[in-house]
Design a protein around this motif. Structure first.
Motif, short mmCIF file in Angstrom:
data_model
loop_
_atom_site.label_atom_id
_atom_site.label_comp_id
_atom_site.label_asym_id
_atom_site.label_seq_id
_atom_site.Cartn_x
_atom_site.Cartn_y
_atom_site.Cartn_z
N UNK A 177 0.81 -1.22 0.00
CA UNK A 177 0.00 0.00 0.00
C UNK A 177 0.84 1.27 0.00
N UNK A 178 2.17 1.17 0.04
CA UNK A 178 3.01 2.35 0.07
C UNK A 178 2.91 3.13 -1.24
N UNK A 179 3.19 4.46 -1.15
CA UNK A 179 2.89 5.35 -2.26
C UNK A 179 3.66 5.04 -3.53
N UNK A 180 4.90 4.56 -3.41
CA UNK A 180 5.68 4.34 -4.63
C UNK A 180 5.07 3.21 -5.47
N UNK A 181 4.50 2.23 -4.83
CA UNK A 181 3.86 1.14 -5.57
C UNK A 181 2.48 1.56 -6.06
N UNK A 182 1.74 2.26 -5.20
CA UNK A 182 0.39 2.66 -5.56
C UNK A 182 0.36 3.74 -6.64
N UNK A 183 1.33 4.66 -6.60
CA UNK A 183 1.27 5.81 -7.49
C UNK A 183 2.09 5.67 -8.77
N UNK A 184 3.11 4.85 -8.76
CA UNK A 184 3.98 4.78 -9.94
C UNK A 184 3.95 3.42 -10.63
N UNK A 185 3.29 2.45 -10.03
CA UNK A 185 3.19 1.15 -10.67
C UNK A 185 4.46 0.34 -10.65
N UNK A 186 5.40 0.68 -9.76
CA UNK A 186 6.61 -0.14 -9.62
C UNK A 186 6.21 -1.55 -9.21
N UNK A 187 6.75 -2.54 -9.90
CA UNK A 187 6.44 -3.92 -9.54
C UNK A 187 7.47 -4.43 -8.52
N UNK A 188 7.02 -4.77 -7.32
CA UNK A 188 7.98 -5.23 -6.31
C UNK A 188 8.44 -6.66 -6.58
N UNK A 189 9.71 -6.93 -6.26
CA UNK A 189 10.23 -8.29 -6.35
C UNK A 189 10.66 -8.72 -4.95
#
Length: 317
Positions: A177-189
């Protein structure tokens, strides 16, 4: 009240302090003059440093009247935070003030890797016109791996998205739910190795700690694509420099852009300086006129706030 500035500070901040009645002594080389600094610091109410001044227990013991320490930047590995906390001295970094500049440095590095215009210019000036040799690559659809997903990485991701890049990120402290994932679509690994395997560029955005020292080393380079680049605008010591030299020379990876080194400035005869595919710059990723004006003004205002009896929301201890 008296303020001592031991490293490069833009005039904006110094003038702001003076306008508000503070006495400012400024010597941008003082951080390298240890004995002189130890002798001078007891007379000052505030100390403003950058990244070279070693603010350790010895210096803090000498700083008998110091009520606050301002840091012209965000890295804190040159400041003993526990020692400052024990002495009830708040440390104030310039939170986010240079994030845009660092993000643009990362983009410039990727563009330079794929479209080396300076080399093309030099070649044309020699009388050549080699269009095939200088045929480059597009960033579009390439994968950028971000190691650390804080504010700078967030701004890098937004710019990389505009170039059509795929952006993945590794940070065990970031939640879905952190902003970098929610706002920029970065896919976490899940792991660093997973990021390295898939990335065309690896950009580092973590602080230097015991856990991150040499976190990119020999075995990690073996995971990477042969055409991949490492970009380090965070801190020297996160990338194992000798392992990097060997990885580039053996063509395990294509090259690197290093703005930070374990020992700064670069040592004469350093293996890093002998490898053309390792591009070096003198710790300038966050050093633009705009960012340094913001940094100087932020630190000046927050230091004054503490000296006048208030609290700074930027303080880390």
């Amino acid at each position: 009240m008296k303020v001592l500035v031991t490293e490069l500070m833009w005039d904006d901040g110094i003038e702001e302090l003076k306008r508000n009645g503070y006495s400012v002594d400024y010597d941008m080389e003082l951080g390298r003059k240890r004995s002189e600094l130890l002798e001078l610091v007891p007379a000052y109410d505030a100390l403003i440093v950058r990244n070279e001044t070693k603010v350790d227990a010895e210096l803090l013991d000498a700083a008998k009247n110091t009520k606050v320490i301002g840091r012209l930047g965000v890295g804190l590995d040159n400041i003993d935070l526990e020692a400052a906390k024990a002495r009830n001295i708040p440390v104030i970094p310039a939170v986010h003030a240079n994030a845009t500049s660092v993000a643009e440095y990362v983009m410039a590095s990727m563009l330079d890797a794929y479209r080396p215009l300076a080399e093309a210019d030099a070649d044309v000036r020699k009388g050549n016109w080699d269009r095939k040799f200088f045929t480059g690559y597009e960033l579009n659809r390439k994968t950028l791996g971000l190691v650390g997903l804080g504010e700078i990485a967030h701004r890098v991701a937004k710019r990389a998205n505009a170039f059509g890049m795929n952006v993945i990120g590794y940070d065990p402290f970031v939640k879905p739910y952190d902003h970098i994932l929610a706002e920029t679509g970065v896919r976490p690994v899940e792991t660093l190795d997973e990021l390295l395997i898939h990335s065309d560029f690896v950009s580092i955005h973590v602080p230097l700690t015991k856990a991150t020292r040499h976190m990119i080393s020999k075995d990690n380079f073996k995971c990477m694509k042969r055409h991949a680049y490492v970009i380090n605008s965070a801190r020297g010591g996160i990338v194992h420099e000798q392992d990097l030299v060997e990885a580039v020379q053996s063509k395990e990876i294509a090259g690197a852009y290093l703005d930070v080194l374990e020992t700064e400035p670069v040592q004469k005869g350093s293996p890093l300086s002998k490898v053309e595919a390792i591009h070096l710059s003198p710790h300038i990723a966050g050093l633009t006129d705009e960012s340094q004006s913001r940094t100087a003004m932020m630190v000046a205002k927050e230091v004054m706030k503490v000296l006048e009896g208030g609290k700074s929301l930027c303080a880390v201890v």
